[in-house]
Design an enzyme around this catalytic site. Sequence first.
Site, PDB file in Angstrom:
ATOM      1  CB  SER A   1      -0.978  -0.039   1.182  1.00 57.02           C
ATOM      2  OG  SER A   1      -1.992   0.931   1.058  1.00 57.02           O
TER       3      SER A   1
ATOM      4  CG  ASP B   1      -7.527  -3.246  -2.062  1.00 54.11           C
ATOM      5  OD1 ASP B   1      -8.183  -2.355  -1.492  1.00 54.11           O
ATOM      6  OD2 ASP B   1      -6.287  -3.324  -2.008  1.00 54.11           O
TER       7      ASP B   1
ATOM      8  CG  HIS C   1      -5.557  -2.692   1.098  1.00 53.72           C
ATOM      9  ND1 HIS C   1      -4.987  -2.402  -0.130  1.00 53.72           N
ATOM     10  CD2 HIS C   1      -4.937  -1.868   1.993  1.00 53.72           C
ATOM     11  CE1 HIS C   1      -4.086  -1.446   0.015  1.00 53.72           C
ATOM     12  NE2 HIS C   1      -4.032  -1.113   1.298  1.00 53.72           N
TER      13      HIS C   1
END
Length: 284
Positions: free
Chosen positions: A147, A225, A262
């Site tokens: 991320s 996600d 995620h």
Amino acid sequence: MFKVQSEIYQFNGKLLKLQHESKLTNTPMDVNVYFPNKTGKLPILLYLSGLTCTPNNATEKSFLQYFASKYGFAVIFPDTSPRGANIQGEDDSWDFGTGAGFYVDATEEPWKNHYNMYSYVHKELQQELAKQFDNLDFDNISILGHSMGGYGALAGFLKNPGQYKSVSAFAPISNPSNCPWGEKNFGNYLGSDKSKWLEYDPTHLIKSYKGDNQPDILIHQGKADGFYAKDHQLQPENFVEATEASDYKGKVLLNVVEGYDHSYFFISSFVEDHVKHHIKYLGL
């Protein structure tokens, strides 16, 4: 000098939870380092975490230490921001300030005296660890992240040709100058001049990358996600598209996988793929 906060035996190796005083952040900084039970110089995998994380999230959930012992490399888990800088507003939101250093060197007040995570991660931390742990081989190091950390890994690799043997990312913020998270963090840390933002944007940086070291770049992205499918924070396709007119054309391996989100359930599911990607370049 790093102080050992705790020492944990795991997979026949040892995890050290460390703390030191950083001259770049002007705060104490935590970092976890995993050492496999192996003699001689250790290749290194540097793992950059995402928003809100501490060094403990990936240490506890990624399973990287298992593979580090299996293949014989060390893993470094830095923190994601300074902590305790006592800047007004740094704890007001989860996606900016504490836990969200965004791997830049801030140029704006009141952030610039503390929020220098780019130079901290790619320079100071490595230099200080090398002084104390001479079995860590910083001439043989690769980088990956998740991320915000995936963006940090891509940008760090592209901004430092030759420093890292290879790079990979889970669900990276691939085009931060063009998404809400990037606009919020770059705008506050770097100011309104968007040309400064591009200096950290992987989608911009890869267009002009000219380093001799051009390993394949591995990216995994969960199709379920929400930050990818709904909020458009991640945009890995923009990164791939940017390579079409660059020396990196055809060298970005983007895997969009059905059903995954995620979280660290996603990361741990594909971490072995990333380890195998890096050990090729680390000579293991």
